[in-house]
Design an enzyme around this catalytic site. Structure first.
Site, PDB file in Angstrom:
ATOM      1  N   ARG A  21       2.558 -17.090  11.491  1.00  0.00           N
ATOM      2  CA  ARG A  21       3.599 -16.677  12.448  1.00  0.00           C
ATOM      3  C   ARG A  21       3.148 -15.474  13.261  1.00  0.00           C
ATOM      4  O   ARG A  21       3.504 -15.335  14.418  1.00  0.00           O
ATOM      5  CB  ARG A  21       4.896 -16.326  11.705  1.00  0.00           C
ATOM      6  N   SER A  38       2.689 -24.496  -3.351  1.00  0.00           N
ATOM      7  CA  SER A  38       4.053 -24.060  -3.042  1.00  0.00           C
ATOM      8  C   SER A  38       5.089 -24.737  -3.947  1.00  0.00           C
ATOM      9  O   SER A  38       6.180 -25.072  -3.504  1.00  0.00           O
ATOM     10  CB  SER A  38       4.353 -24.393  -1.567  1.00  0.00           C
ATOM     11  N   CYS A  42      10.041 -21.973 -10.843  1.00  0.00           N
ATOM     12  CA  CYS A  42      11.303 -21.635 -11.506  1.00  0.00           C
ATOM     13  C   CYS A  42      12.109 -22.889 -11.837  1.00  0.00           C
ATOM     14  O   CYS A  42      13.015 -22.850 -12.668  1.00  0.00           O
ATOM     15  CB  CYS A  42      12.114 -20.690 -10.621  1.00  0.00           C
ATOM     16  N   ASP A 283       2.223 -11.850  -9.513  1.00  0.00           N
ATOM     17  CA  ASP A 283       2.196 -11.562 -10.952  1.00  0.00           C
ATOM     18  C   ASP A 283       0.906 -10.885 -11.403  1.00  0.00           C
ATOM     19  O   ASP A 283       0.856 -10.311 -12.486  1.00  0.00           O
ATOM     20  CB  ASP A 283       2.332 -12.871 -11.753  1.00  0.00           C
ATOM     21  N   TYR A 426      37.886  -9.878  -2.223  1.00  0.00           N
ATOM     22  CA  TYR A 426      38.781 -10.328  -3.302  1.00  0.00           C
ATOM     23  C   TYR A 426      39.752 -11.400  -2.825  1.00  0.00           C
ATOM     24  O   TYR A 426      40.390 -11.270  -1.784  1.00  0.00           O
ATOM     25  CB  TYR A 426      39.576  -9.128  -3.867  1.00  0.00           C
ATOM     26  N   LYS A 434      41.276  -5.366  -8.950  1.00  0.00           N
ATOM     27  CA  LYS A 434      40.517  -4.361  -9.708  1.00  0.00           C
ATOM     28  C   LYS A 434      39.150  -4.961  -9.987  1.00  0.00           C
ATOM     29  O   LYS A 434      38.911  -5.493 -11.078  1.00  0.00           O
ATOM     30  CB  LYS A 434      41.237  -4.059 -11.030  1.00  0.00           C
TER      31      LYS A 434
HETATM   32  P1  FAD Z   1       1.928 -18.277  -8.892  1.00  0.00           P
HETATM   33  O1  FAD Z   1       3.142 -18.680  -8.152  1.00  0.00           O
HETATM   34  O2  FAD Z   1       1.849 -18.567 -10.352  1.00  0.00           O
HETATM   35  O3  FAD Z   1       0.676 -18.904  -8.148  1.00  0.00           O
HETATM   36  C1  FAD Z   1      -0.624 -18.640  -8.564  1.00  0.00           C
HETATM   37  C2  FAD Z   1      -1.477 -19.861  -8.297  1.00  0.00           C
HETATM   38  O4  FAD Z   1      -2.828 -19.438  -8.223  1.00  0.00           O
HETATM   39  C3  FAD Z   1      -1.423 -20.889  -9.421  1.00  0.00           C
HETATM   40  O5  FAD Z   1      -0.919 -22.122  -8.935  1.00  0.00           O
HETATM   41  C4  FAD Z   1      -2.876 -21.017  -9.892  1.00  0.00           C
HETATM   42  O6  FAD Z   1      -3.238 -22.364 -10.125  1.00  0.00           O
HETATM   43  C5  FAD Z   1      -3.653 -20.472  -8.712  1.00  0.00           C
HETATM   44  N1  FAD Z   1      -4.923 -19.867  -9.101  1.00  0.00           N
HETATM   45  C6  FAD Z   1      -5.147 -18.926 -10.053  1.00  0.00           C
HETATM   46  N2  FAD Z   1      -6.455 -18.599 -10.097  1.00  0.00           N
HETATM   47  C7  FAD Z   1      -7.076 -19.357  -9.172  1.00  0.00           C
HETATM   48  C8  FAD Z   1      -8.424 -19.472  -8.736  1.00  0.00           C
HETATM   49  N3  FAD Z   1      -9.389 -18.734  -9.296  1.00  0.00           N
HETATM   50  N4  FAD Z   1      -8.707 -20.335  -7.752  1.00  0.00           N
HETATM   51  C9  FAD Z   1      -7.732 -21.080  -7.164  1.00  0.00           C
HETATM   52  N5  FAD Z   1      -6.426 -21.015  -7.523  1.00  0.00           N
HETATM   53  C10 FAD Z   1      -6.108 -20.156  -8.515  1.00  0.00           C
HETATM   54  N6  FAD Z   1      10.663 -16.020 -11.503  1.00  0.00           N
HETATM   55  C11 FAD Z   1      11.917 -15.715 -11.087  1.00  0.00           C
HETATM   56  O7  FAD Z   1      12.082 -14.729 -10.366  1.00  0.00           O
HETATM   57  N7  FAD Z   1      12.989 -16.497 -11.457  1.00  0.00           N
HETATM   58  C12 FAD Z   1      12.845 -17.589 -12.244  1.00  0.00           C
HETATM   59  O8  FAD Z   1      13.831 -18.288 -12.544  1.00  0.00           O
HETATM   60  C13 FAD Z   1      11.539 -17.920 -12.708  1.00  0.00           C
HETATM   61  N8  FAD Z   1      11.339 -18.994 -13.507  1.00  0.00           N
HETATM   62  C14 FAD Z   1      10.066 -19.316 -13.899  1.00  0.00           C
HETATM   63  C15 FAD Z   1       9.879 -20.437 -14.702  1.00  0.00           C
HETATM   64  C16 FAD Z   1       8.602 -20.804 -15.103  1.00  0.00           C
HETATM   65  C17 FAD Z   1       8.423 -21.991 -15.991  1.00  0.00           C
HETATM   66  C18 FAD Z   1       7.484 -20.034 -14.675  1.00  0.00           C
HETATM   67  C19 FAD Z   1       6.086 -20.436 -15.078  1.00  0.00           C
HETATM   68  C20 FAD Z   1       7.669 -18.904 -13.881  1.00  0.00           C
HETATM   69  C21 FAD Z   1       8.955 -18.545 -13.489  1.00  0.00           C
HETATM   70  N9  FAD Z   1       9.178 -17.410 -12.707  1.00  0.00           N
HETATM   71  C22 FAD Z   1      10.452 -17.101 -12.300  1.00  0.00           C
HETATM   72  C23 FAD Z   1       8.067 -16.525 -12.291  1.00  0.00           C
HETATM   73  C24 FAD Z   1       7.588 -16.848 -10.880  1.00  0.00           C
HETATM   74  O9  FAD Z   1       7.312 -18.211 -10.792  1.00  0.00           O
HETATM   75  C25 FAD Z   1       6.334 -16.024 -10.605  1.00  0.00           C
HETATM   76  O10 FAD Z   1       6.690 -14.655 -10.672  1.00  0.00           O
HETATM   77  C26 FAD Z   1       5.734 -16.297  -9.222  1.00  0.00           C
HETATM   78  O11 FAD Z   1       5.446 -17.663  -9.059  1.00  0.00           O
HETATM   79  C27 FAD Z   1       4.455 -15.476  -9.053  1.00  0.00           C
HETATM   80  O12 FAD Z   1       3.824 -15.799  -7.854  1.00  0.00           O
HETATM   81  P2  FAD Z   1       2.252 -15.670  -7.710  1.00  0.00           P
HETATM   82  O13 FAD Z   1       1.919 -16.105  -6.328  1.00  0.00           O
HETATM   83  O14 FAD Z   1       1.817 -14.347  -8.187  1.00  0.00           O
HETATM   84  O15 FAD Z   1       1.661 -16.710  -8.761  1.00  0.00           O
END
Ligand code: FAD
Length: 446
Positions: A21, A38, A42, A283, A426, A434
């Site tokens: 964008r 993508s 969750c 994360d 409310y 309240k």
């Molecule tokens: P991710 O979304 O995990 O994406 C990282 C990606 O990087 C992965 O797909 C992995 O395959 C890829 N990757 C890693 N290393 C490499 C590499 N060397 N080369 C190529 N690709 C690579 N959070 C909430 O806030 N609410 C919720 O309800 C919630 N529920 C969840 C339920 C589950 C079962 C899980 C697993 C997580 C949940 N989370 C929830 C947490 C949330 O999904 C994560 O905080 C968020 O997805 C983190 O985003 P990210 O981009 O850091 O990592």
């Protein structure tokens, strides 16, 4: 400008779309190790339980749809195996063909997420012991349930994922035992609030084995024995291990990027790592806790998305800053909702704050309008200054909106006494004149 992104889910896909964008000309290549981009992490537990029926609902985008919408190359089943900051390339392995190649970048963004902790316990590699992170993991558990029709399951770990998977397996009629090392489930909550979660889990037939340490697994009689310290083993058909996650930072470590807590990637508030032109989000990174200002690991989707946008802004020449995470989260526990933001009372005291709390049990909406349910709200604040530190709510209705009001108040730096002044919506079906948040403010200001 050529931007390479590692990880095509929450942080990575958000950043990729925003870079497009902001910069129509940028070449954007995303490498994703799994077969999906993508995807809705969750939502994964709800596919296991059959609440989400169509697996395509979990995978909102495909590489083709992403390319036609954003002109971004999403390379799935491609793992980045090394970063070479000196020549500004990444080494990539195509997991389908085995081909290895190097890709040049001007700017690199790491969003590799966090991996489930898998301690080196005996029997952990059994085909009946699962972890849950990706769509593939989800399909593996769901296929196992469909094919083997397990009658029982043991969930190891009583955090968000453990509780959600326990509920979903219970939903399919499986007898579920949840084993947790600590004395309570959901450690972000104070024990008095967690006890409501325990009651809801037990009411729906989940057996809780609290304060129990798993020592190992052993395939036996067609199932698995889960060995516990100082307790008889549990025999079960299926185990899901959800004892936490650790930052996926080996790439960053090997490339010499500075690391923080538990090996997480160190970034500044512009999401820049210690190496020029390399950014990291999600994360895998260490953040500042918004309330304490201390270093923290907070693995949640909201922060990952926000950080992805901030990194994208900065990659494109802007100056956006991440303000920190306060850990706002909400979870469905069968019929109950439990939500938290900021610090709990126990942790606030542990970190040296002179914390106090009010607990109230208001109705979710006007008592005279049918269907109101009692909720329990705990608001934590600092004595003397009345700085709001955190809030926890458990209940059956209206929990999510109240926690968001409290999360907003904390973010805005409001004093706890000012909660009484908020002008909140409310009508009898939704709230009470309240309002519970106002009432918490009155109690603190009494
Ligand atoms: P991710 O979304 O995990 O994406 C990282 C990606 O990087 C992965 O797909 C992995 O395959 C890829 N990757 C890693 N290393 C490499 C590499 N060397 N080369 C190529 N690709 C690579 N959070 C909430 O806030 N609410 C919720 O309800 C919630 N529920 C969840 C339920 C589950 C079962 C899980 C697993 C997580 C949940 N989370 C929830 C947490 C949330 O999904 C994560 O905080 C968020 O997805 C983190 O985003 P990210 O981009 O850091 O990592």
């Amino acid at each position: 400008m050529k931007v390479v992104i590692v990880g095509g889910v929450a942080g990575g896909a958000t950043a990729a779309a925003r870079i497009r964008r902001l910069d129509e000309q940028a070449e954007i290549v995303v490498f994703e190790r799994s077969g999906y981009i993508s995807y809705a992490n969750c939502g994964l537990p709800y596919y296991i339980g059959g609440v989400i029926e169509d697996p395509e609902e979990l995978t909102l985008q495909t590489p083709e749809s992403f390319f036609s919408r954003f002109r971004i190359q999403m390379k799935v089943r491609h793992e980045v195996t090394a970063i070479h900051p000196d020549r500004k390339t990444v080494a990539v392995k195509n997991l389908e063909t085995g081909e290895a190649f190097e890709e040049r970048y001007d700017k690199l963004l790491l969003s590799p997420g966090a991996k489930p902790v898998r301690p080196n316990l005996p029997g952990i590699n059994s085909g009946k012991v699962f972890t849950l992170r990706t769509v593939e993991d989800t399909l593996r558990i769901r296929n196992y349930v469909d094919q083997h029709q397990p009658r029982s399951a043991v969930l190891v770990g009583g955090g968000f994922i453990g509780v959600e998977v326990a509920e979903n397996l219970r939903h399919t009629g499986i007898n579920v035992t949840l084993v947790e090392l600590g004395s309570q489930l959901m450690s972000p909550f104070d024990s008095d609030m967690a006890s409501f979660i325990h009651a809801e889990m037990r009411k729906h037939g989940v057996k809780l084995a609290l304060g129990r340490m798993v020592k190992g697994f052993e395939e036996k009689d067609g199932g698995v024995e889960v060995h516990l310290e100082n307790a008889a083993p549990l025999h079960t058909d299926l185990v899901v291990l959800a004892i936490g996650v650790s930052p996926e930072s080996s790439l960053a470590k090997d490339a010499g990027l500075a690391l923080g807590l538990k090996g997480s990637i160190l970034v500044n508030d512009r999401m820049e790592t210690s190496v020029p032109d390399i950014y990291a989000v999600g994360d895998a990174v260490q953040v500042k806790h918004y309330v304490t200002g201390e270093d923290a690991l907070i693995a949640l989707a909201g922060p990952a998305n926000k950080q992805g946008r901030i990194a994208a802004d900065n990659i494109c020449g802007g100056d956006s800053r991440y303000q920190g995470s306060q850990g706002s989260s909400v979870i469905k526990v069968f019929d109950m909702t439990a939500a938290i933001t900021g610090m709990n009372e126990t942790n606030a005291r542990k970190s040296g704050l002179d914390a106090d709390a009010v607990i109230l049990s208001p109705m979710s909406h006007a008592g005279y309008y049918p269907g109101g349910k009692v909720m329990t709200m705990k608001v934590v604040f600092e004595k003397g200054t009345y700085r709001l530190l955190g809030a926890q709510i458990v209940g059956y209705e209206g929990v999510d909106k109240r926690i968001d009001v409290l999360a907003t108040a904390i973010h805005a730096g409001m004093k706890a006494t000012r909660l009484k002044d908020l002008d909140l919506a409310y009508a009898p079906p939704y709230s009470s004149a309240k309002d519970p948040v106002n009432m918490a403010g009155f109690m603190i200001d009494n």
